[in-house]
Design a protein around this motif. Sequence first.
Motif, PDB file in Angstrom:
ATOM      1  N   TYR A  21       0.744  -1.406  -0.057  1.00 58.22           N
ATOM      2  CA  TYR A  21      -0.028   0.039   0.103  1.00 58.22           C
ATOM      3  C   TYR A  21       0.932   1.151   0.069  1.00 58.22           C
ATOM      4  O   TYR A  21       0.570   2.246  -0.842  1.00 58.22           O
ATOM      5  CB  TYR A  21      -0.953   0.067   1.248  1.00 58.22           C
ATOM      6  CG  TYR A  21      -2.199  -0.869   1.165  1.00 58.22           C
ATOM      7  CD1 TYR A  21      -2.844  -0.786  -0.009  1.00 58.22           C
ATOM      8  CD2 TYR A  21      -2.414  -1.873   1.913  1.00 58.22           C
ATOM      9  CE1 TYR A  21      -3.984  -1.645  -0.151  1.00 58.22           C
ATOM     10  CE2 TYR A  21      -3.470  -2.796   1.863  1.00 58.22           C
ATOM     11  CZ  TYR A  21      -4.209  -2.598   0.819  1.00 58.22           C
ATOM     12  OH  TYR A  21      -5.447  -3.595   0.711  1.00 58.22           O
ATOM     13  N   ALA A  22       1.785   1.339   0.894  1.00 61.99           N
ATOM     14  CA  ALA A  22       2.574   2.490   0.970  1.00 61.99           C
ATOM     15  C   ALA A  22       3.365   2.684  -0.492  1.00 61.99           C
ATOM     16  O   ALA A  22       3.446   4.027  -0.805  1.00 61.99           O
ATOM     17  CB  ALA A  22       4.043   2.378   1.916  1.00 61.99           C
ATOM     18  N   ILE A  25       0.810   4.115  -2.839  1.00 62.58           N
ATOM     19  CA  ILE A  25       0.687   5.461  -2.486  1.00 62.58           C
ATOM     20  C   ILE A  25       1.543   6.401  -3.161  1.00 62.58           C
ATOM     21  O   ILE A  25       1.331   7.485  -3.717  1.00 62.58           O
ATOM     22  CB  ILE A  25       0.531   5.807  -0.847  1.00 62.58           C
ATOM     23  CG1 ILE A  25      -0.849   5.096  -0.497  1.00 62.58           C
ATOM     24  CG2 ILE A  25       0.581   7.271  -0.495  1.00 62.58           C
ATOM     25  CD1 ILE A  25      -0.903   4.951   1.150  1.00 62.58           C
ATOM     26  N   ARG A  29       0.920   9.275  -5.803  1.00 60.89           N
ATOM     27  CA  ARG A  29       1.290  10.859  -5.632  1.00 60.89           C
ATOM     28  C   ARG A  29       2.350  11.235  -6.788  1.00 60.89           C
ATOM     29  O   ARG A  29       2.213  12.460  -7.061  1.00 60.89           O
ATOM     30  CB  ARG A  29       2.077  10.856  -4.442  1.00 60.89           C
ATOM     31  CG  ARG A  29       0.918  10.723  -3.235  1.00 60.89           C
ATOM     32  CD  ARG A  29       1.788  10.896  -1.680  1.00 60.89           C
ATOM     33  NE  ARG A  29       0.781  10.898  -0.705  1.00 60.89           N
ATOM     34  CZ  ARG A  29       1.140  10.916   0.352  1.00 60.89           C
ATOM     35  NH1 ARG A  29       2.434  10.533   0.864  1.00 60.89           N
ATOM     36  NH2 ARG A  29       0.150  10.923   1.501  1.00 60.89           N
ATOM     37  N   GLU A  40      -7.127   8.359  -1.192  1.00 63.29           N
ATOM     38  CA  GLU A  40      -7.722   8.053   0.063  1.00 63.29           C
ATOM     39  C   GLU A  40      -8.083   6.489   0.477  1.00 63.29           C
ATOM     40  O   GLU A  40      -8.185   6.126   1.627  1.00 63.29           O
ATOM     41  CB  GLU A  40      -9.211   8.799   0.042  1.00 63.29           C
ATOM     42  CG  GLU A  40      -8.947  10.176   0.139  1.00 63.29           C
ATOM     43  CD  GLU A  40      -8.072  10.682   1.265  1.00 63.29           C
ATOM     44  OE1 GLU A  40      -8.362  10.408   2.375  1.00 63.29           O
ATOM     45  OE2 GLU A  40      -7.047  11.535   0.979  1.00 63.29           O
ATOM     46  N   LYS A  43      -4.623   5.040   1.562  1.00 57.01           N
ATOM     47  CA  LYS A  43      -4.253   5.590   2.914  1.00 57.01           C
ATOM     48  C   LYS A  43      -5.239   4.745   3.990  1.00 57.01           C
ATOM     49  O   LYS A  43      -4.862   4.514   5.023  1.00 57.01           O
ATOM     50  CB  LYS A  43      -4.667   7.120   3.012  1.00 57.01           C
ATOM     51  CG  LYS A  43      -3.539   7.812   2.205  1.00 57.01           C
ATOM     52  CD  LYS A  43      -3.764   9.244   2.349  1.00 57.01           C
ATOM     53  CE  LYS A  43      -3.194  10.284   1.470  1.00 57.01           C
ATOM     54  NZ  LYS A  43      -3.209  11.755   1.686  1.00 57.01           N
ATOM     55  N   SER A  44      -6.450   4.627   3.759  1.00 57.77           N
ATOM     56  CA  SER A  44      -7.390   3.940   4.320  1.00 57.77           C
ATOM     57  C   SER A  44      -6.962   2.535   4.793  1.00 57.77           C
ATOM     58  O   SER A  44      -7.049   2.040   6.095  1.00 57.77           O
ATOM     59  CB  SER A  44      -8.878   4.062   3.898  1.00 57.77           C
ATOM     60  OG  SER A  44      -9.729   3.086   4.727  1.00 57.77           O
TER      61      SER A  44
END
Length: 81
Positions: A21-22, A25, A29, A40, A43-44
Motif C-alpha cells: 500500500y505504501a 501511495i 502521488r 484516500e 491511505k485507509s
Amino acid sequence: MSEHVSPEAAEQLVQDVSAWYAQQIMTERRAAVPDAGRLETLKSQLAACAADREALQDAAPEEVAQIAARYATLSKELKGE
C-alpha cells in the motif's frame, strides 16, 4: 494457513501488505494527475494495516491466525496470484 501462527509471522504478513500500500501511495502521488479517490482508499487500507498490527500485540492465538489468514489472502490478491 495453519491454526498455530506466531504473532511475528502474522505481523510480517501485515507488514508485507502495508509495504504494498505504501508503494502504491507513492506511485499515485507521483502520477501526472493523481487520483484523489484512489489515494484516500490506499491511505485507509494502510491505516487498517496499522490497526491490525497494533491488535496483534494482545491478540489471542485464534485472532492471530485469523489476521494471518486474511493478510495471506490479501497479499496474493494484491500481487495478482
